[in-house]
Design a protein around this motif. Structure first.
Motif, PDB file in Angstrom:
ATOM      1  N   ASN A 131       0.817  -1.211   0.000  1.00 47.15           N
ATOM      2  CA  ASN A 131       0.000   0.000   0.000  1.00 47.15           C
ATOM      3  C   ASN A 131       0.852   1.263   0.000  1.00 47.15           C
ATOM      4  O   ASN A 131       0.526   2.255  -0.668  1.00 47.15           O
ATOM      5  CB  ASN A 131      -0.920   0.006   1.228  1.00 47.15           C
ATOM      6  N   ALA A 132       1.960   1.239   0.762  1.00 45.27           N
ATOM      7  CA  ALA A 132       2.848   2.400   0.775  1.00 45.27           C
ATOM      8  C   ALA A 132       3.457   2.641  -0.606  1.00 45.27           C
ATOM      9  O   ALA A 132       3.572   3.783  -1.070  1.00 45.27           O
ATOM     10  CB  ALA A 132       3.947   2.201   1.818  1.00 45.27           C
ATOM     11  N   GLY A 133       3.853   1.551  -1.275  1.00 43.00           N
ATOM     12  CA  GLY A 133       4.422   1.689  -2.612  1.00 43.00           C
ATOM     13  C   GLY A 133       3.416   2.223  -3.617  1.00 43.00           C
ATOM     14  O   GLY A 133       3.741   3.079  -4.455  1.00 43.00           O
ATOM     15  N   VAL A 134       2.171   1.717  -3.551  1.00 41.16           N
ATOM     16  CA  VAL A 134       1.132   2.179  -4.471  1.00 41.16           C
ATOM     17  C   VAL A 134       0.812   3.655  -4.219  1.00 41.16           C
ATOM     18  O   VAL A 134       0.628   4.436  -5.167  1.00 41.16           O
ATOM     19  CB  VAL A 134      -0.133   1.306  -4.324  1.00 41.16           C
ATOM     20  N   LEU A 135       0.742   4.053  -2.946  1.00 44.03           N
ATOM     21  CA  LEU A 135       0.495   5.457  -2.624  1.00 44.03           C
ATOM     22  C   LEU A 135       1.607   6.348  -3.176  1.00 44.03           C
ATOM     23  O   LEU A 135       1.340   7.416  -3.748  1.00 44.03           O
ATOM     24  CB  LEU A 135       0.382   5.635  -1.106  1.00 44.03           C
TER      25      LEU A 135
END
Length: 487
Positions: A207-211
């Motif tokens: 999720n951090a990478g996608v954000l």
């Protein structure tokens, strides 16, 4: 007979059944809105019902190969929805009301998820992957029905302001909850390979990478729009959304959080709400196809049987439990959140009633979850969400209107709309007729300026088309004058 016609068309032209099917879906969705509009129901309900009507369990107007080949519509529709959600997260608005509204939203969303998980996993004994994803979807709220009711009643006040802010944040909480839940579900389905600390850290890192990737796309979108004509803005923005969806599909991750962060970064860097209006006016046919397709995949016969894939409970029982428990969770969570931040009793007691509708993001996430989980578990998940969404959209507008009325956010009596205390002191001692005239004048002062009979989205889209036409004419004249001078 119709299938035979499609087979003959496919033999002569493979694209003919696809084009005709899309035309049928568009027309069926539009025609059903003519019925639901008279019942004051949202368009989402019409689209789902239209899909059920033309689907395999009723008229069967769309061939199976077309239905199975339209999975990409879900990703595209969710990209538009998530990107538009990002518009509501302006830094100045979050600084002003962020803490209180965030606490209320977290409590009402997570309370609904927690109660649904307890009811499905512990009480009904359903499987962990199904229970945790269904619980995450319970946090979502559909704003369309609530917004429609507010506009119809012209409600206003602290209750309405709080409601709109909570609904805007609700989808963000549901996107985050779903992203974590689907990762945990896949880890639990993976057996021993999915255990260990990695099962917890992996969804957080993903999720951090996608954000972060969405933030980069939002920055790139801003840089690309430095010197672009209005039609190219629309083309570039759609291309960026499609590209982001493609990257996420290749990496097998959800594009929702990234599209939301893309919209958030763009609106805060540019303060350009016009692009969102243009996209909102462009997206209805895509959203219609998505919801009609969801209705076509709704398995009516599945509601009457028990599903061994999720634990053996009949889907009808699961649907009823989900429908009731989610409402209780929303109401209880909203009540606790309002009490924690010191909201007025009317806001505290009735906010939960206005958070009942569920469609839009939840249906999109269910379709994405069904594809990710696969098999009977995924189909059962989509069946429960679609069935409950229709019920929520039928009951939601009435509950929202009741909440607005009980909270005194609107009234049919002019004495309640313009109380005597709000008038100048000299006007309060006049006769009843003079007091009525004073109230009417106050209402006239508060009425908005006359606006053309088109929405802001249509106006923005039309403006873009006109500006492009003028720009094309200017370039044509420039080339013509250059040739004439050169000659």
């Amino acid at each position: 007979m119709l299938n035979e016609t499609y087979r003959k068309l496919a033999a002569s032209s493979p694209v003919a059944p696809v084009i005709l099917s899309i035309a049928i879906m568009l027309f069926a969705g539009f025609a059903m809105t003519r019925v639901t509009k008279r019942l004051r129901l949202p368009n989402v309900t019409a689209y789902i019902l239209a899909g059920v009507l033309i689907g395999p369990y009723c008229l069967n107007l769309v061939p199976p190969q077309v239905r199975s080949g339209m999975d990409f519509i879900s990703d595209i529709a969710l990209a538009f929805i998530a990107f538009s959600v990002g518009e509501f997260f302006r830094i100045d608005a979050l600084k002003k009301n962020g803490v209180k509204v965030l606490l209320i939203t977290l409590l009402e969303a997570l309370m609904a998820s927690a109660l649904v998980f307890i009811a499905t996993f512990w009480v009904l004994g359903l499987s962990l992957p199904f229970s945790i994803v269904l619980a995450a979807l319970a946090s979502a709220t559909a704003p369309a029905s609530t917004l429609m009711t507010i506009r119809q009643t012209r409600a206003h006040g602290d209750f309405v302001d709080t409601l709109l802010q909570v609904v805007a944040l609700d989808d963000v909480v549901s996107l985050v909850a779903y992203s974590i839940a689907i990762s945990v579900a896949l880890s639990s389905m993976g057996g021993a390979r999915g255990g260990g600390p990695g099962a917890v850290l992996r969804p957080i890192l993903v999720n951090a990478g996608v954000l972060a990737l969405g933030c980069l796309f939002g920055l790139a979108l801003k840089l690309l729009f430095r010197e672009r004509s209005t039609d190219n803005r629309l083309i570039v923005s759609i291309a960026m959304l499609f590209a982001f969806c493609g990257v996420c599909a290749a990496l097998e991750v959800s594009p929702l959080l990234g599209c939301m962060s893309m919209g958030t970064v763009y609106i805060n860097l540019t303060d350009d709400s016009n692009l969102f209006k243009q996209l909102n006016y462009f997206s209805p046919p895509i959203l219609l196809l998505f919801f009609v397709k969801s209705g076509m995949s709704f398995q009516l016969d599945a509601l009457g049987r028990a599903s061994a894939a999720i634990g053996g409970a009949p889907l009808a029982v699961v649907g009823v439990v989900y429908f009731v428990v989610r409402i209780l969770g929303k109401y209880l969570g909203a009540w606790l959140g309002c009490a924690a931040v010191g909201k007025d009793r009317r806001v505290r007691d009735y906010l939960g009633l206005a958070l009942i509708p569920q469609a839009g993001v939840s249906i999109g996430l269910a379709a994405l979850g069904a594809r990710t989980l696969g098999g009977a578990v995924g189909e059962d998940l989509k069946t429960i969400i679609l069935a409950s969404s229709v019920l929520y959209e039928l009951a939601g507008p009435a509950c929202a209107k009741l909440a607005l009325y009980l909270s005194k956010s609107y009234s049919d009596r002019i004495e309640d709309v313009i109380p005597a205390e709000s008038l100048p002191e000299e006007a309060r001692n006049q006769t009843e007729l003079e007091l009525l005239i004073a109230r009417i004048r106050r209402i006239q002062e508060e009425l908005p300026a006359h606006r053309p009979p088109v929405s802001e989205e249509e106006a923005a889209f039309t403006q873009a088309a006109l500006e492009q036409q003028e720009y094309a004419g200017y370039m044509l004249r420039r080339r013509f004058n250059g040739k004439r001078l050169g000659g």
